[in-house]
Structures are given as C-alpha cells and as structure tokens.
Enzyme design. Structure first.
Site, PDB file in Angstrom:
ATOM      1  CG  ASP A 130      -2.692   1.163   1.289  1.00 33.56           C
ATOM      2  OD1 ASP A 130      -2.034   1.842   0.101  1.00 33.56           O
ATOM      3  OD2 ASP A 130      -3.137   0.690   1.599  1.00 33.56           O
TER       4      ASP A 130
HETATM    5  C1  BGC Z   1      -4.520   3.944  -0.141  1.00 31.88           C
HETATM    6  C2  BGC Z   1      -5.183   2.329  -1.002  1.00 31.88           C
HETATM    7  C3  BGC Z   1      -4.900   2.804  -2.336  1.00 31.88           C
HETATM    8  C4  BGC Z   1      -4.198   3.827  -2.332  1.00 31.88           C
HETATM    9  C5  BGC Z   1      -3.668   4.675  -3.620  1.00 31.88           C
HETATM   10  C6  BGC Z   1      -3.454   4.103  -0.161  1.00 31.88           C
HETATM   11  O1  BGC Z   1      -3.897   5.294   0.863  1.00 31.88           O
HETATM   12  O2  BGC Z   1      -5.366   2.318   1.238  1.00 31.88           O
HETATM   13  O3  BGC Z   1      -6.440   1.898  -1.212  1.00 31.88           O
HETATM   14  O4  BGC Z   1      -5.060   2.337  -3.595  1.00 31.88           O
HETATM   15  O5  BGC Z   1      -3.327   4.402  -1.375  1.00 31.88           O
HETATM   16  O6  BGC Z   1      -4.041   5.742  -3.567  1.00 31.88           O
END
Ligand code: BGC
Length: 831
Positions: free
Chosen positions: A239
């Site tokens: 993530d």
């Molecule tokens: C989120 C993800 C997301 C990523 C990119 C993170 O903060 O948890 O679900 O895909 O950001 O935006």
C-alpha cells in the site's frame, strides 16, 4: 463461477522470464522494484518493458493525469454487493477495464475484499460485504471480467485491514483459523478462481499467533501462504508508503514498493543484496513477477516499441451505454426495507411530489479518499424525477443543512473574486505571488523546492444582513487571522507520512461569526501555512477559506419542508451521510445521521402519511423511523447516475431488487463490534469466526433489518428444497422451486445457509454457504440451483494445518435472508 487460472497461454514461461532477467544489470533489477512516480513503474527498454501504470480504484478508474479528467463513476462496492449479481459485477468489471484502457492504466487498484467487520469502519463503503462468501464471489466475478480484457486487477488490502484509526501502525491479532475461514477467504477465492495478477499488502501489522510483523513483511502470510501454498504468481505491491524496511520486506515476499522514486529499497536494497542479506534470487523472482504482469497487460513488447505514448481510447462515463449500465446497477442495488400498502412504486399519475432533504438536493454519491473519481456529470434527483413524472408538480426543499463545515467562499464575497497566495522561503522572503479564483478548494500545488510556507490573503465583503460564519481551515503549522485578530495558531509541522493520517491531513476549521447590519462589513482574512512535502505526491499547502451566508436557518427550513409535505400527494425524503461522514482516513464515531435529519423524517411523516424515506449512505445508519413510515429504501452511494436510478426505483421502471450485504443495527449498543479503535496498538479480533450477521446470531440480538434482507416489489413463495450428495472436494447443489406470487416481474436472491452438526468443532451458529439470483414474471415459477463449494462445509484444522469437513448431519436452510428461512433439508457428511 470458475475461470481459467492463467489468463493467456502465450504468457512467457518461467524459463523465458529467467532469460529476460538475466539480460538486466543488478541495478536495473532493483530499480524496477520501486515505482518511478506515484503511479508508474520504471520502464526497462532492454527487455521491452514499457512503463507500467497503476490507477485507483474501487469506484472507477481515476487515471494518473493531473489535468482535469473524468471517469465513469460506479455505485459504491457495497451497492454492487447488494445486487448479489455476479453477472452485473462482470459487466461493471468490463466497463472498468475499458476505462482503464482509455486512461492507459494497466492495473486497477481494486477491488477491496476486506470485510465490513464493524459498521463504523471508515472504508466500509469501499468493501463489498460483511460476509466472506458474498465478498469473495462478487470479487471473483469483477476481477475475472477486468482481467479478461487484458487489464490487471489488484485485490486489497492483505489482510485484516478493517479499521482506519492509526491505520499505519496498528496490528490486527487473530488466530490462524479465523484468518483462514473469514478474513483470508475472499482473497483465497480471487487468487484461486480468478487468478488475480496483483495484490496489495496492507498498512497494518498482523499477529497470527506465530508471527507478528507489518503486512508488507509478514513471511508466513506473503511467502508461505500466498506464494507457496496458494501458488500466487502475480505481484505483491505495498500500500502507498506502507513499506517499513529494506531487508525484511524484500526477503519476506513483497515485490514492489509504491509510490516512488523514494522509498526503503533502491540503493539500500542493492547494498543488502551485495552484502548477502537479501538473496539475489529473491530480487530476481520479484522482477520475473513484474515481467509476467507486464506480459499479461501487454506491456512487454518488442524493445523497439517499449517507449513512446500509447493511444488512449475515449473514457466512457458520458456515453449512453455506460450511463444506462450505471443507472441500472444503482437502481437494482437499492434495497426495499419497507413498503406498506404497496405505496411503491408510485403511480405514474402522481400529481404532486415534495422532494426533501439535503441529500435530495446534493446527493452523496461516493465516499472520500483514494477511491475518489470525478464523474463527467451527475444525474440529480430533481431533474430525473421531473422526467419520470412529467405531469407532476415537484418541489424541492433542503430541510436543513447537514454539514458541519461551511461551503468554500463564493467569488461574490471575495475582493476581485479571488484570493492572493504568496509563496515564502524558509526566511520568509517572497518567492512568487499567485491569484487563485474562487471558489477555491484551498490547495496550493506545484510548489518549488524552496517554498517553505504560503501566505493566503483575501478581502471579504459581507453585505447581506444577518449572521455570517467565516471558517479558515489550514493543514499543519500555521497562523490565521481575521482583521488582524488571531483566529488559530499551531507549530505542529506535518510531514509526508502524516498524509496517511486523517487527523493531520484533513483541515480542521477555525470559525468566527459576524453579525452584519445594513451597511455591510469588510474584513481581511490572512493565513500563513507550512508547505507539506508529500514525496511523489508533490509539495503542497492547504488553507481552506469557507463562508456560510445568512440563511433561513434549520428551524425554518424544516418547517418549510413539512408544509410542502403536507400539501403533496407523496413526500420523498432523502436522508443520508455526507463527505464529512464516510471516508478513507478515519472511522466513524457513531451511527447517527448528521444534522437534524431524524427530526425532519419524523415531522414530514407526521405531515404526510404517504412518505417514502430514501437512505443515501454506504454504511449503516440508525433508522428509528423504519417501522413508522410506510416506505424506506436504501439507496447506497449510487454514483454518477444517482438521480436516474432513484427515478427508476420510484416509478418501478427498474425493480429495486437489492438485498442487504450487511446487518442494519436497530441500536448502536447492539453492534457486535462496536468500534474500530485499536487498544494499545492492537485490534483483537475477539469476535473470532462470528463476523457480521454471525455475530448478531451468536449474541441473540435483533437488528433493524438482517443480513440478506430486501423486499423488492414482488412476493415469492418457496417449494421444497433438495440437496445433492456430499462428495469430498466436489461442489454440492441445492435446488428449490420458487414462484413469483407478485403482480410484476421480479428478481429473487435465493440464499442458502448451513448449520453445523452436533458435536463438531465450534462453528458460527449459521453461515452463508451459497446463493443465486433468479428472475420470473408475475405468477411464474423458476427453479433455483445454488452451488455450495467444498469450503462451505470445511473448517481450518490448526493442528494438522489443513481443511477438513467435520462429519455429521448439516442443516441446509433455504432463505430470503439470514433470518427468513423458507425451506430446509439436510446434507450428510460421512466420517
Ligand atoms: C489506499 C489504497 C490506494 C492507495 C493509492 C492508499 O492510501 O489505502 O487503497 O490504492 O492509497 O491511492
């Protein structure tokens, strides 16, 4: 539904991938393992790898462009799950793949297959369901459809990522059995049945009783289970900003650090390989996985073609076919929670409708956070109802504000219709001045490296007599003033990581009220705020300027709405949550509707016995009017075709055939998992196997509406169910004749639950084991065939580390909801 595990037969073999990796220098191999930017990977022209592009997400494909760009905006995933319709999930998956291609995205960072463990979880709306089986099946259908089109899906967030409070640091603690049977179950289905190409390791840590580590470096989870046991051959991506280490993350199964180009790998990983701390083979395996993904999405080409622009197809959000699909999806997802006396659908000749509620005028169509997309347009209820009931007089009434914050300042109150922003260096020297037109969202972007803070200045002229509210909401260290008087001050400097922490990155408003008389009032607002260096997200500052002009006030607005309801033939009250309620980045603290919406519903319903309440929310809210008002619909976060979908439901042009994918509590104190808050850094999954409706059953509590509930617009009767014979490792079929005894064509979700034999291991009291959707015309019979997969009977035996089906006589319940059982049979599992 099962699809081919491997997408293409012309995929490079392991040997071919090894040969490609051998052509790369050690530095090139490491370089491709961290993003080049927020959304892209480094190309490797030497082996024909062009830039791979990733894009959020679960509501639509946002793409990566900084320029204003629109995306088809889907109903929230929980709405999709409410259809229980895998065919529809496939259609939406196909749409998402086309949108991805239009935006040159190779992988879509969706779907979320975490479970709605507590209704207070901030990202509840982004998940499909509280039930592992329903979540897994919807995800398999969606992912299969996306990948069939040559676009990758990325299931997230692996695993037990079910809270947002302190989200980058807490640990989830749960047993191997609970993990396997509940929280890993949807991931397992998507890996096994859809052969998903990418998986995202979560922010949280995981303690499974044997290993306690961040999810991005959990060896048992990533290497032993996902890659070795499940044979996952795709890419494990972190993530965003979640990777906490060089060696542990690299050794334990993470393949790709996002975003980049900064991060804990890069040169540090090269050094760790050189010193032998990370085996070269681990790095090579990661590179092979990225190349395999690239071949699947068509990004591994002839080296000569590996660079250059790819033509994008036009995004489709405005096209008729896309609009029709999104409208149908949102209408079909709508759940009828009550419909006394056949109030719904409304008669086409309805002459006078009072449309009431802040969410009726300004529907909340998507939750906040990384899933956010900008739709090409928004279908509004008032317009759509006007088209659907051409002979009706329709009046619209807000019935009170429900937002705590004031709106952004309008140009009319600002001198010159703009604010002045001055960029300052660390010594306070002026670097540059910008004039930003109102309404302005408070962001100053694209800041040079030497900008340390910004000064925002605005001349505000308040003419309208009455009470005005001014609100200044900065991020990070700041000082704000109105007419030279200090409004707020802070020395708390916000850094890159804090972007992930809502309390730091979501501006808190500082408020002052002004009483204006005839002559008007001129004020100077000035605010200085720090620049946040958000790595690859760029350097930015934020100071929101908000203003609430005098208005009639909530008392008067409610009174006006009640009067209109009294005069109307039908009152349609749309209540709901809003951007201040449901979002990534924080959990909710209660299940209440914001503002005075309960009072509004009560008084409108008192004024007009023909009142329809429409709930515009992704996650449960307490609905105390439910049994007092003749009709209530759950309308979800419906996406760009909001208005049209509501019109179709109210006219009956489309049957609202949704069934709740979660449990609707009657009281907050009944909720089995009443908060999402870590205690001393740990979330203990003490509810064990009893997630969602299973917990309600275990505690013997009665919700307002149970899991699986939904009336539709018809009635159904059920015949005698029959079950096939259980065979090891084989699916088992349960059949039941059903009849549409209503007066219109309808869809029914036939649900099958199991109850365990006596004397076996501890199980949930009742669990969902299968479902299917059937359609029938009025008075018509249909045969429902529900497949129960082997896992439906199995438990994870922690001692032997294997799946077993405890022997005995299982009760097989054929049902309209988890508590509305219509027929019963048994299945014998031999010892
Ligand atoms: C989120 C993800 C997301 C990523 C990119 C993170 O903060 O948890 O679900 O895909 O950001 O935006």
């Amino acid at each position: 539904m099962t699809v081919a595990r491997r997408a293409t037969s012309d995929e490079p073999t392991e040997e071919q991938l090894k040969a490609l990796v051998a052509e790369l220098t050690p530095q090139e191999r490491v370089r491709v393992l961290t993003g080049e930017t927020t959304w892209t990977l480094f190309p490797l022209p030497a082996v024909g790898l062009r830039t791979l592009t990733l894009s959020d997400g679960p509501i639509g494909v946002r793409g990566t462009s900084r320029a204003p760009t629109t995306s088809a905006q889907l109903p929230a995933p929980s709405a999709l799950a409410a259809t229980w319709d895998e065919g529809l999930a496939e259609e939406l998956g196909t749409l998402v793949a086309a949108e991805a291609r239009a935006k040159n995205a190779d992988v879509v960072l969706a779907p979320v297959v975490n479970l709605q463990r507590t209704p207070l979880a901030g990202r509840h709306f982004e998940c499909f369901s509280e039930d592992p089986l329903l979540s897994g099946r919807m995800a398999v259908a969606y992912v299969s459809a996306v990948q069939r089109e040559g676009v990758g899906a990325c299931i997230k967030h692996f695993v037990a990522n079910d809270s947002e409070t302190d989200r980058t640091v807490y640990r989830s603690r749960l047993s191997a059995r609970v993990l396997r049977e509940v929280y890993l179950a949807p991931f397992e289905r998507v890996v096994e049945d859809a052969g998903v190409w990418m998986l995202m390791a979560a922010y949280n840590g995981l303690d499974d009783g044997v290993e306690e580590a961040p999810a991005t470096e959990h060896r048992r989870l990533l290497r032993e289970l996902l890659k070795d046991e499940w044979d996952f051959d795709g890419v494990v991506v972190s993530d965003w900003f979640a990777t906490k280490s060089t060696v542990a993350a690299a050794r334990n199964g993470l393949d790709l650090v996002m975003p980049g180009p900064r991060g804990p790998w890069g040169e540090a990983l090269t050094a760790a390989v050189d010193s032998g701390e990370v085996p070269q083979e681990d790095v090579d395996d990661k590179v092979r996985r990225i190349l395999r993904l690239a071949s699947r999405v068509g990004a591994l080409t002839d080296p000569a073609q590996a660079s250059g622009e790819r033509p994008g197809e036009a995004a489709s959000g405005h096209q008729a076919a896309t609009r029709a699909l999104l409208r149908t999806a949102a209408a079909r997802a709508t759940v009828v929670l009550r419909n006394e006396g056949g109030l719904l659908p409304l008669s086409p000749g309805t002459s006078r409708i009072a449309l009431i509620g802040a969410n009726a005028l300004d529907p909340f169509v998507q939750g906040g956070g990384s899933a956010h997309v900008t739709p090409p347009h928004l279908s509004l209820p008032l317009d759509a109802l006007g088209e659907a009931f051409p002979s009706a007089a329709i009046t619209a009434h807000r019935g009170g504000r429900t937002l705590r914050h004031a709106p952004f300042m309008e140009p009319g109150v600002l001198d010159g219709g703009q604010v002045t922003v001055t960029l300052l260096d660390a010594e306070g020297r002026q670097l540059e001045t910008r004039a930003l037109p109102a309404p302005w969202d408070g962001s100053v972007r694209g800041l040079p490296a030497d900008a340390a803070s910004v000064r925002v200045e605005a001349g505000v002229r308040l003419d309208e007599p009455g009470e005005h509210v001014l609100e200044v909401a900065p991020v990070g260290a700041h000082r704000t003033e109105i007419d030279g008087a200090l409004l707020s001050e802070s020395t708390h400097h916000v850094a890159e990581e804090a972007l992930l922490d809502s309390s730091a990155s979501h501006p808190r408003g500082h408020v002052r009220s002004f009483a204006v008389r005839e002559s008007g009032l001129e004020l100077k607002v000035s605010a200085t705020a720090q620049v946040v260096d958000a790595g690859s997200f760029g350097r930015f500052a934020r100071v929101e300027l908000r203003h609430l002009p005098p208005g009639p006030g909530t008392d008067a607005e409610i009174a006006e709405a009640v009067d209109a309801a009294r005069e109307a033939e039908v009152a349609v009250v749309v209540v709901g949550t809003n951007p201040e309620t449901e979002s990534e980045g924080w959990d909710r603290s209660d299940l209440e509707l914001p503002g005075r919406q309960y009072e509004l519903v009560r008084r409108v319903a008192e004024a007009n016995p023909r009142t329809v309440v429409v709930v515009n929310a992704g996650a449960p809210v307490l609905s105390p009017w439910l049994d007092d008002v003749p009709a209530t619909l759950w309308w979800w976060l419906p996406g760009q075709e909001a208005g049209g979908s509501l019109a179709d439901v109210l006219t009956g042009a489309c049957e609202p055939s949704g069934r709740l994918p979660w449990t609707l509590p009657a009281a907050a104190t009944d909720v089995p998992v009443p908060d999402a808050v870590p205690r001393e850094g740990v979330i203990d999954y003490v509810d064990g196997l009893d997630v969602g409706h299973r917990g309600w059953d275990r505690l013997g509590r009665t919700p307002a509406r149970e899991f699986g509930y939904g009336l539709g617009y018809a009635d159904w009767s059920y015949g005698e169910p029959a079950a096939g014979t259980w065979r090891e490792g084989a699916p088992l079929e349960v059949t039941v004749p059903v009849e549409n005894t209503g007066t219109r064509p309808s869809r029914e979700v036939v649900q099958v639950y199991l109850e365990a034999p006596e004397g076996g291991p501890e199980r949930p009291l009742r669990w969902l084991a299968g479902f299917t959707v059937v359609e029938a015309a009025a008075g018509e019979e249909a045969g429902a065939a529900v497949e129960l997969v082997p896992r439906a009977f199995q438990v994870w035996d922690e001692e032997t580390g294997s799946w077993v089906a405890p022997p005995g006589e299982y009760r097989v319940l054929v049902a309209r909801s988890s508590r509305d059982v219509r027929g019963e049979t048994t299945v014998h599992v031999p010892g």
